[in-house]
Each structure stands twice: as C-alpha cells, then as structure tokens.
Design a protein around this motif. Structure first.
Motif, short mmCIF file in Angstrom:
data_model
loop_
_atom_site.label_atom_id
_atom_site.label_comp_id
_atom_site.label_asym_id
_atom_site.label_seq_id
_atom_site.Cartn_x
_atom_site.Cartn_y
_atom_site.Cartn_z
N PRO A 1 -0.82 63.51 -9.77
CA PRO A 1 -0.08 64.63 -10.40
C PRO A 1 1.22 64.35 -11.03
N VAL A 2 1.67 64.72 -12.11
CA VAL A 2 3.01 64.47 -12.54
C VAL A 2 3.59 65.71 -13.01
N GLY A 3 3.00 67.03 -13.05
CA GLY A 3 3.68 68.08 -13.51
C GLY A 3 3.42 67.99 -14.85
N LYS A 4 4.50 68.80 -15.61
CA LYS A 4 4.62 68.76 -16.97
C LYS A 4 4.69 67.56 -17.72
N ALA A 5 3.45 67.03 -18.52
CA ALA A 5 3.53 65.87 -18.96
C ALA A 5 5.10 65.58 -19.97
N SER A 6 5.57 64.35 -19.53
CA SER A 6 6.84 63.71 -20.21
C SER A 6 6.58 62.31 -19.94
N ALA A 7 7.55 61.61 -20.81
CA ALA A 7 7.55 60.30 -20.67
C ALA A 7 8.21 59.64 -19.38
N PHE A 8 9.22 60.47 -19.09
CA PHE A 8 10.03 60.25 -17.77
C PHE A 8 9.24 60.26 -16.46
N ARG A 9 8.52 61.26 -16.55
CA ARG A 9 7.49 61.80 -15.42
C ARG A 9 6.23 60.69 -15.42
N PHE A 10 5.96 60.14 -16.60
CA PHE A 10 4.78 59.31 -16.49
C PHE A 10 5.49 57.85 -15.77
N ALA A 11 6.55 57.49 -16.34
CA ALA A 11 7.23 56.23 -15.89
C ALA A 11 7.47 56.28 -14.61
N ARG A 12 7.88 57.41 -13.84
CA ARG A 12 8.11 57.49 -12.52
C ARG A 12 6.78 57.59 -11.52
N ALA A 13 5.81 57.79 -12.43
CA ALA A 13 4.54 57.85 -11.61
C ALA A 13 3.68 56.51 -11.94
N GLY A 14 4.48 55.42 -12.59
CA GLY A 14 3.96 54.21 -12.67
C GLY A 14 3.27 53.64 -13.97
N ILE A 15 3.82 54.47 -14.93
CA ILE A 15 3.16 53.87 -16.24
C ILE A 15 4.54 53.35 -16.73
N ALA A 16 4.69 51.95 -17.03
CA ALA A 16 5.65 51.26 -17.64
C ALA A 16 5.30 50.85 -19.14
N ARG A 17 6.10 50.84 -20.08
CA ARG A 17 5.70 50.54 -21.38
C ARG A 17 6.85 49.74 -22.03
N THR A 18 6.55 48.91 -23.14
CA THR A 18 7.53 48.67 -24.02
C THR A 18 7.18 49.19 -25.38
N PHE A 19 8.08 48.92 -26.36
CA PHE A 19 7.95 49.45 -27.72
C PHE A 19 7.81 48.46 -28.96
N GLN B 1 14.98 53.78 -10.46
CA GLN B 1 14.02 55.13 -10.16
C GLN B 1 13.01 54.68 -8.98
N VAL B 2 12.84 53.36 -8.50
CA VAL B 2 11.68 53.31 -7.53
C VAL B 2 12.40 52.46 -6.22
N GLU B 3 13.68 52.12 -6.38
CA GLU B 3 14.22 51.26 -5.19
C GLU B 3 15.03 52.51 -4.30
N PRO B 4 15.50 52.33 -3.01
CA PRO B 4 15.74 53.21 -2.31
C PRO B 4 17.44 53.30 -2.36
N LEU C 1 10.11 48.76 -12.72
CA LEU C 1 9.43 49.98 -12.52
C LEU C 1 8.42 49.92 -11.37
N LYS C 2 7.96 48.53 -10.91
CA LYS C 2 6.79 48.28 -10.17
C LYS C 2 5.57 49.28 -10.60
N PRO C 3 5.32 49.07 -11.82
CA PRO C 3 4.20 50.01 -12.33
C PRO C 3 2.87 49.69 -11.87
N ARG C 4 1.96 50.58 -11.89
CA ARG C 4 0.58 50.59 -11.71
C ARG C 4 -0.05 50.08 -13.13
N PHE C 5 0.48 50.30 -14.25
CA PHE C 5 0.05 50.07 -15.51
C PHE C 5 1.49 49.77 -16.27
N LEU C 6 1.03 48.48 -17.03
CA LEU C 6 2.06 47.95 -18.01
C LEU C 6 1.54 48.20 -19.31
N LEU C 7 2.19 48.93 -20.47
CA LEU C 7 1.66 49.35 -21.71
C LEU C 7 2.59 48.56 -22.59
#
Length: 615
Positions: free
Chosen positions: A432-450, A471-474, A519-525
């Motif tokens: 779950p990420v709550g309301k969909a938005s790019a920064f929430r997806f990124a924090r949930a492990g979806i990283a991307r390039t453009f 965003q992911v380190e302590p 971001l230590k992503p689960r997916f890299l787009l």
C-alpha cells in the motif's frame, strides 16, 4: 524501517561529511562577523557600532530569506512582513507597563502588562514564528513558481494592511514608540551567528537537499521520493523564524517604528542584498549584506547633498534605493547568480570521508514483490495513449518494452511509476502507498530514469545521489556512504564533488541510474537508458544492469529502441502498438511474431536489420 547494527554505528563518523563541511563553513563566516564586531567595539565609535549592529540584524533577515528562496528557487517578496510581525510582537511584550497604559490604552488584556526582557520576548516570538509559518505556508505552498512569488507579495500587503488597521494594538500608521533599546552590537552578532549556522546546516539536511532538488527539477525529485511540499514548508517555517528574530532585534534597535518600515522598501532591500551576493548560498547572503551595507553607507553621505570634488550636489531623496537597484541590475547582468553564485565555502571535501565508509555496508537485496497494471488506460483529450493494458512484472527479471514511436510506451512507464494518473484501471505495486503519486511510489521501491535526463544540475554529483539515498537510509552519514557506493559502481566517484551540470551526456545517464539505484528499489524502470550513448557506453551499461539484477534480484523494466540491448539483456519482451499490447514473450518469440513484424518492423528488410543487430 531500516535496521542499523552496533558495528555499523561504531564505524560511522559522529557527524556526516556534509554537516562537518557545513559546520566549518559556518564557523568561518561567524569568525569574520565576530572579528568585525570586535574591531568596531575596540576601535570604532558609537556610529560605527550602530552600522555593524544594523548589518548583523539585516544579515539575520536576509539569511531567513535565503533559507527559503535560496533552497526552493521561489522568490519571496513577503519576508519583510515577518520582520514587521516580529518587531511589533517584541514591542508589545517588552514595553514598560506604565508607558503601555498611555500609549496603547485599548490594548487587549491578554497582550497588556507583560514587560518581558528581550530574550524572553525573543523566545515567545520564535514560537509565534513557527505557528505563523505553518499557518501561512500551508496554503501558500500549494502554489509554485511565479504563482507562489505573487502570493508572497499578497501576504506582504495583507500584513501591512492589518498592522495599519489594528490601531488598538499597533497604533495604526502612527509611530509605535516606547520600546526599550536593549539590543546592542553583541546581541545582534550572537543572533546573526546562530542564523548563519542554521542557514548553512539546513542546506545539508534532508529537507534542504529535497528543496534544492525540487527547485532544479520537481518531477525528477519526485522520482527519487522527494515530497516537495513538505520540504518547502520546512524551509518556509525556518525562514519565518529567522526573519521574525531579525524583527525582534530591529524593534529594540530602533525603539520606534511604523508599518511602513516593514513594507516595500525593506522587502526590496532584503532581496537586493540576497541577489547581489548570490541567492543560493549562505555565503552569498553574507557577502551580499556586507557589500550592500558598505554601498549604502557611502551613498548616504551624498543623499543630503554637499560638495564633492568641487561640485555642489543637490539633495537627492531616494538615492540609496536607486543605487541598490542599479547595483542589483549590474550584478544580474554580469553575474546572473550573484557574486558567489551557488557556491558555499566548502572548506572540507565531503566526498573524501564519505568514500572511506562506502564499502562498510554491502548493498542489501530488495524485498520480493510485483508490479501489475490492471486494465490500464490513459487518454489525453481525444487521443488514447494507453488502451486497456493488463500486465504483471516480477522481481528478479528484466523486461523490455518496445514498439513504434508514439505507441504509448513512456505513458505506460509513467503510470507504473506513479507519475501519471490513469484514466481507467489501476496499478498495484505489491504494497500500500495511500494516494498514488510519484514520490510515494519511489519510497515504496519503484525507481526510474527518464527519456530526457532529469538530474539536478546545480547540485554536486554526490548530492544528486544522496537526495535519493536519504529516503531509505537511517541518517545522512549512511546516505553519503550508500551514494558513494553507487557512484563507484557507475564509475563516477572521481566526479563526486563536481557540479552535475558539468558532466558529459553519457556520464549524466550513468548518474541518473546511480541515483535510482540509491533508492534500493524493488523495481528499476528505465526509459531509453542507452539513448545518445555510443556502442562502448551501451555495452558497459548492459554489463552494469546485468550485474545489478544478479546481485540484488530486482525487477528491471526498460523501454529501448536499441534492439541489440533489448535482445541481449531482456528475458521478456512486451510489444506495444497504438497503446495496446500486441505481443508478450521471450525475445525470440517477439522476433517471429507476425503482429510485431507488421506493426513494429514493417517489412522483411527491417526484420533482417533487427536480426543483424541481435547476432
């Protein structure tokens, strides 16, 4: 939640490299300020001491403006209002009760009779500043760019109008007098020194990094987990605190004032000081105040007329403001970013100590999961970019998305990254990420390039990656170490302290990938990661992506027109045409699919060309 072992904690420095660098920079500027105060205290007269005291007060106000405008890139015309509010609040809280009963007969009872010392009143003003900052910043920061700048101007006018209208509290447009004059040279120097430390350190905090990243590229910042509204609100509140602290000192420095003292003239002066020195750095704010105060003091000698080199000068009202305007125009003309531009002193190199810790913690594998598109569609007016697409992607796999230009590939990727809202259907990212938005997806492990590179050009190469790692380190120290590790992976560690704007095209592509991996992503787009690269650079990128997949077991989804890269790297190929999936299978299956040949390749000649590329 990221766990930190005892051994990792012991290996980390007490302060991150960025904070050590910022702290040393701030101490250097504080030392200059203190030495200037000591010099005028020992060798200057009362007039010179007043000039330096006024300069320290203005420095505090300008640093408040720099904390917001310098980090967010949004010009604020309203910070003079905060100075005025701080001045009036301090005046009311410190005015002798006997005088208050005659000067402010109709003052509301809850404001009357406090008669606090300056520092007690300052403490109250700082708390009030946080509340006012939150109250004004929450609605204002829903805007951005020029809209936000105009809103700050409206705020200045509203505050001025309220100060004039509130006669029972402020005496309206009449002078507010009777304020004790307890602020002297050393009080102003101490408060300005604290403001210098706060401004320089804020730049390196997670809020400061996020605000600067969003100022460079708001969409790129969201892709690495930056919530620009929260970052800007933090900058706004801290800037209000500094500005109202300057107002508190101004009240007891002047002793008497009116709302006009905190209106357009003051707002213009604060902006001129910051623009002259350089809006993006605390060093620029410091230098701008010094240069401007010197110019103002010289010009004031001639504002009242007199004889200069045998010439009789007339009285020239407004000469000071005119010279400030000319100085600002000249600086913008010759040096658009100010005398010091974006530069801080940077007396220590932050990458050296960060690189020592870069190998202390090996990369962690991302958790398992999936990304799924369920009947996904996106329409722009009458154009259907993506039409009823249902796909699922797993970790530990590399999927290529190909298709003709305009097929809807990038739109699909944007929806998978939370960057574009679907017109119909939904995206599931395995958590779950709550309301969909790019920064929430990124924090949930979806990283991307453009497709069009979105780095942060005014930040250093290391800072570009630290923004994501934070965003992911302590803590910041761990983020610096993780950033250096990713830069080393991409062969960019030698460029860590250089501005990202100075990188060659291929290195910028690598930096964007390094930033996404931090971001230590689960997916890299990846959206056309090899675009603009030569054959050698492309081969190196393929090797890096294959190694990352093998090491971290992450899912990779890429859009690419280079068929050699797709066929050699990908285990699965999805072909899209006119927004619809027309093929989904192995690379060999895609090559032999008649629909793919007809829609994407178009002819036997083109197919032969594809076969040659994959040999």
């Amino acid at each position: 939640m990221v766990s930190v072992t005892a051994s990792e904690t012991r290996s980390r420095p007490f302060l991150p490299a960025a904070f050590r660098n910022a702290f040393v920079d701030a101490l250097a500027m504080v030392a200059v300020l203190v030495l200037a105060g000591l010099a005028v205290f020992l060798f200057g007269g009362a007039a010179m001491q007043r000039v330096v005291t006024y300069a320290a007060i203005m420095l505090t106000a300008v640093l408040g403006l720099q904390i917001f405008s310098g980090n967010t890139g949004i010009v604020s015309f309203g910070h003079a209002a905060f100075v005025g509010l701080g001045a009036y609040a301090t005046g009311i809280l410190t005015m002798p009760a006997a005088l208050q009963r005659t000067a402010l007969r109709d003052l509301p009872p809850f404001l009357a009779g406090h008669e606090l010392s300056f520092f007690a009143a300052l403490a109250v003003v700082l708390v009030l500043a946080v509340l006012i900052g939150l109250l004004t910043g929450t609605p204002l920061l829903r805007l951005s760019g020029s809209s936000m700048a105009i809103a700050t101007l409206a705020m200045l006018i509203i505050v001025y109008t309220l100060l004039v209208a509130s006669r029972e509290i402020t005496r309206g447009s009449q002078p507010f007098y009777g304020v004790p004059r307890e602020v002297g040279l050393w009080t102003a120097v101490v408060v300005a020194s604290i403001a210098l430390l706060a401004a320089r350190l804020f730049r390196e905090t997670s809020f400061g990094l996020a605000a600067r990243a969003a100022a460079d590229d708001e969409r790129g910042a969201a892709a690495v987990g930056v919530d620009h509204r929260t970052a800007r609100l933090a900058a706004w509140v801290l800037s209000a605190v500094a500005a109202m602290a300057a107002g508190a000192m101004m009240a007891q420095f002047l002793g008497a004032f009116s709302p006009r003292d905190f209106y357009f003239d003051l707002g213009f002066t604060l902006l001129a000081m910051l623009i002259v020195g350089g809006m993006s750095s605390s060093l620029g704010a410091f230098a701008g105040v010094v240069v401007t105060i010197v110019v103002v003091e010289v010009v004031r000698r001639f504002e009242g007329g007199g004889v200069v080199l045998g010439f009789q000068l007339p009285v020239l009202f407004g000469l000071t403001q005119g010279v400030l305007a000319v100085a600002m125009i000249l600086v913008i003309w010759r040096r658009p970013t100010g005398l010091f531009g974006d530069r801080e002193l940077d007396l220590l190199r932050r990458s050296e100590s960060a690189s020592i810790a870069a190998s202390a913690e090996p990369p962690r594998r991302a958790g398992a999961g999936h990304v799924a598109a369920d009947h996904l569609s996106r329409r722009y007016a009458g154009v259907v970019a993506v039409d009823d697409v249902t796909l699922s992607f797993d970790t530990d796999s590399i999927t290529g998305i190909i298709g003709p230009n305009g097929a809807g590939k990038t739109t699909l990727l944007n929806m998978l990254a939370g960057d574009v809202q679907p017109s119909a259907g939904s995206v599931s990212i395995g958590m779950p990420v709550g309301k969909a938005s790019a920064f929430r997806f990124a924090r949930a492990g979806i990283a991307r390039t453009f497709q069009n590179i979105r780095i942060f050009p005014r930040m250093t190469v290391l800072e570009n990656v630290v923004v994501a790692a934070r965003q992911v380190e302590p803590d910041l120290a761990a983020a610096e170490a993780a950033a250096m590790r990713e830069l080393a992976r991409m062969g960019l560690e030698a460029f860590a302290d250089r501005p990202a704007a100075g990188l060659a095209y291929g290195l910028r592509r690598r930096l964007e990938v390094a930033r996404a991996l931090a971001l230590k992503p689960r997916f890299l787009l990846l959206d056309e990661p090899a675009a603009g690269m030569n054959a050698v650079e492309t081969a190196e990128l393929v090797a890096i992506l294959a190694a990352v997949r093998a090491e971290r077991r992450i899912g990779v989804i890429l859009i690419e027109h280079d068929m050699r890269l797709v066929m050699n790297l990908c285990e699965r190929v999805v072909v899209i045409d006119h927004g619809r999936v027309i093929a989904d299978g192995t690379p060999a299956e895609a090559q032999t699919n008649p629909a793919v040949v007809a829609a994407y390749l178009g002819s036997r000649t083109a197919r032969a060309h594809m076969d040659a590329k994959t040999d």
